[in-house]
Design an enzyme around this catalytic site. Structure first.
Site, short mmCIF file in Angstrom:
data_model
loop_
_atom_site.label_atom_id
_atom_site.label_comp_id
_atom_site.label_asym_id
_atom_site.label_seq_id
_atom_site.Cartn_x
_atom_site.Cartn_y
_atom_site.Cartn_z
N GLY A 33 1.76 -0.10 -1.38
CA GLY A 33 0.88 0.57 -0.30
C GLY A 33 1.11 0.31 1.08
O GLY A 33 0.27 0.10 1.94
N ALA A 34 2.44 0.05 1.47
CA ALA A 34 3.04 -0.32 2.44
C ALA A 34 2.51 0.02 3.94
O ALA A 34 2.49 -0.38 5.14
CB ALA A 34 4.66 -0.71 2.68
N GLY A 36 -0.47 1.18 4.38
CA GLY A 36 -2.07 1.13 4.65
C GLY A 36 -2.31 0.13 5.78
O GLY A 36 -1.46 -0.54 6.36
N ALA A 39 -1.51 -3.67 4.75
CA ALA A 39 -0.46 -3.64 4.34
C ALA A 39 0.63 -3.72 5.38
O ALA A 39 1.71 -4.29 5.45
CB ALA A 39 -0.10 -2.70 3.34
N ARG A 58 3.67 6.49 -1.08
CA ARG A 58 3.54 7.69 -2.03
C ARG A 58 4.36 8.87 -1.81
O ARG A 58 4.61 9.72 -2.38
CB ARG A 58 2.20 8.21 -1.85
CG ARG A 58 1.32 7.24 -2.73
CD ARG A 58 -0.13 7.57 -2.80
NE ARG A 58 -0.81 7.80 -1.39
CZ ARG A 58 -1.82 8.17 -1.04
NH1 ARG A 58 -2.64 8.64 -1.85
NH2 ARG A 58 -2.29 8.28 0.16
N ALA A 105 -2.12 -1.71 -2.44
CA ALA A 105 -2.30 -0.19 -2.72
C ALA A 105 -3.74 -0.15 -3.73
O ALA A 105 -3.67 -0.57 -4.68
CB ALA A 105 -1.09 0.28 -3.47
N SER A 148 -11.60 -7.62 -2.40
CA SER A 148 -12.68 -7.04 -1.27
C SER A 148 -13.88 -8.33 -1.63
O SER A 148 -14.16 -8.57 -2.86
CB SER A 148 -12.90 -5.97 -1.31
OG SER A 148 -14.02 -5.67 -0.58
N LYS A 192 -13.33 -1.82 -6.82
CA LYS A 192 -12.63 -3.35 -6.51
C LYS A 192 -12.99 -4.42 -7.57
O LYS A 192 -12.25 -5.24 -7.90
CB LYS A 192 -13.10 -3.68 -4.97
CG LYS A 192 -12.83 -2.81 -3.94
CD LYS A 192 -11.34 -2.50 -3.74
CE LYS A 192 -10.47 -3.66 -3.47
NZ LYS A 192 -9.06 -3.25 -3.10
N SER A 224 -12.34 1.53 8.18
CA SER A 224 -12.67 0.73 8.86
C SER A 224 -12.56 0.41 10.22
O SER A 224 -13.41 0.46 11.02
CB SER A 224 -12.04 -0.90 8.58
OG SER A 224 -12.65 -1.52 7.06
#
Length: 338
Positions: A33-34, A36, A39, A58, A105, A148, A192, A224
């Site tokens: 999930g680089a 993100g 990330a 993706r 990810a 989380s 999570k 966020s």
């Protein structure tokens, strides 16, 4: 890359098959999930410290963006496409030839109707990357999985302090009772919690693991960052009341410090097999300096302020030695990015 706070998170540095050495530069690290929010900062921190990085995204469009962003690192940075992290064997090729894995990810939004929109990718992605590492990651020494505070806390009318020993069973009970009608926050928390439980289930079977528990326009921001923009950067705090700004908030961490904790978790032998909460402290929206409205003096420092949720971060201090930025520094840098 925005520096807005990320409320709370914890990481899971994990060792494969045996207690194996931690890793150091110039090892190659896979970051899932680089593209993100967290990330990208993990990728940047790793590259700055001398690691090589392979990121998964993706789509090819997202890959192109990352290649351009980190082009100055040449062949020390690469990106591969993993279209669907829920598929069996999705990470089989990606794990080959890497020394460590940073698994970030996982979906984070509050718009899911069916809880499985969040739960299936969170659980299957986490368990799937561990299965791939077990099968094809012969050189993998350590895995760090981002979870989380949502997997730890529970809502309570009285103040509570949570530690690595706590689990959020409350969200699972609510989800079982209400299904699709459960509040969206409970759906996210369940995703999570179940993903982390899946992680530890795999670790007990196949691994010896350690663990840590933390755009240019509003429409382009993550969840966020978008909240920070609405309540801090927006000219009238997006219509939020003074009471809301002075009373709403939990715990926070600067995303740069969170990325640093990810990297330290790869490097510290003592992090192996541990679940570690990282949090810079408590906050209310009023605390973020530069707020264009509200009640000056209200918020965390006011005697009448109540914090219902807090975290014990003694383990992070002892094992990782994380140094946290101040809320003023985080606010200043975030506002400068908008």
């Amino acid at each position: 890359m925005h520096k807005c706070r990320y409320k709370q998170a914890y990481l899971f540095p994990s060792l494969k098959r045996f207690i194996m050495p931690a890793v150091q530069p110039p090892c190659k690290v896979l970051v899932s999930g680089a593209n993100g929010y967290i990330a990208i900062w993990v990728v940047r921190t790793l590259l700055e410290k001398g690691y090589s990085v392979r990121g998964t995204v993706r789509s090819e469009d997202k890959a192109g963006h990352l290649r351009q962003m980190f082009s100055s690192y040449g062949d020390k940075h690469e990106v591969v496409v993993v279209e669907d992290i829920t598929k069996e064997g999705a990470f089989d090729e990606a794990v080959k030839g890497v020394d460590a894995i940073e698994h970030t990810a996982s979906p984070f939004h509050m718009n899911a109707d069916d809880p499985n929109e969040l739960i299936i990718p969170a659980v299957n992605g986490t368990v799937g990357i561990l299965k791939s590492a077990l099968k094809y990651g012969q050189s993998v020494k350590r895995v760090v999985v981002t979870s989380s505070g949502a997997a730890i806390l529970r809502d309570s009318p009285t103040p509570s302090v949570f530690s690595e020993l706590d689990w959020n069973e409350q969200c699972l009970e609510i989800l079982k009772e209400k299904g699709r009608e459960a509040p969206n926050m409970m759906k996210y928390r369940a995703s999570k919690t179940l993903a982390e439980k899946g992680f530890w289930g795999m670790s007990e079977t196949c691994f010896s693991l350690p663990a840590i528990n933390a755009a240019t326009a509003p429409s382009g921001l993550g969840t966020s960052s978008n909240m920070f923009y609405n309540y801090v950067a927006h000219p009238n705090s997006n219509g939020a009341t003074n009471e809301f700004l002075a009373s709403v908030g939990t715990a926070w961490i600067d995303v740069r410090d969170l990325a640093g904790a990810h990297v330290i978790s790869l490097e510290k032998e003592a992090a192996g097999g541990e679940r570690i909460i990282v949090s810079a402290g408590l906050w209310k929206w009023q605390d973020f300096s530069g707020l264009p409205k509200g009640n000056p003096g209200a918020g965390t420092g006011h005697p009448s302020t109540v914090h219902l949720c807090n975290y014990d971060t003694a383990k992070a201090a002892r094992i990782l030695g994380v140094k946290y930025r101040t809320i003023a520094e985080t606010t200043r840098d975030t506002l400068a990015d908008y």
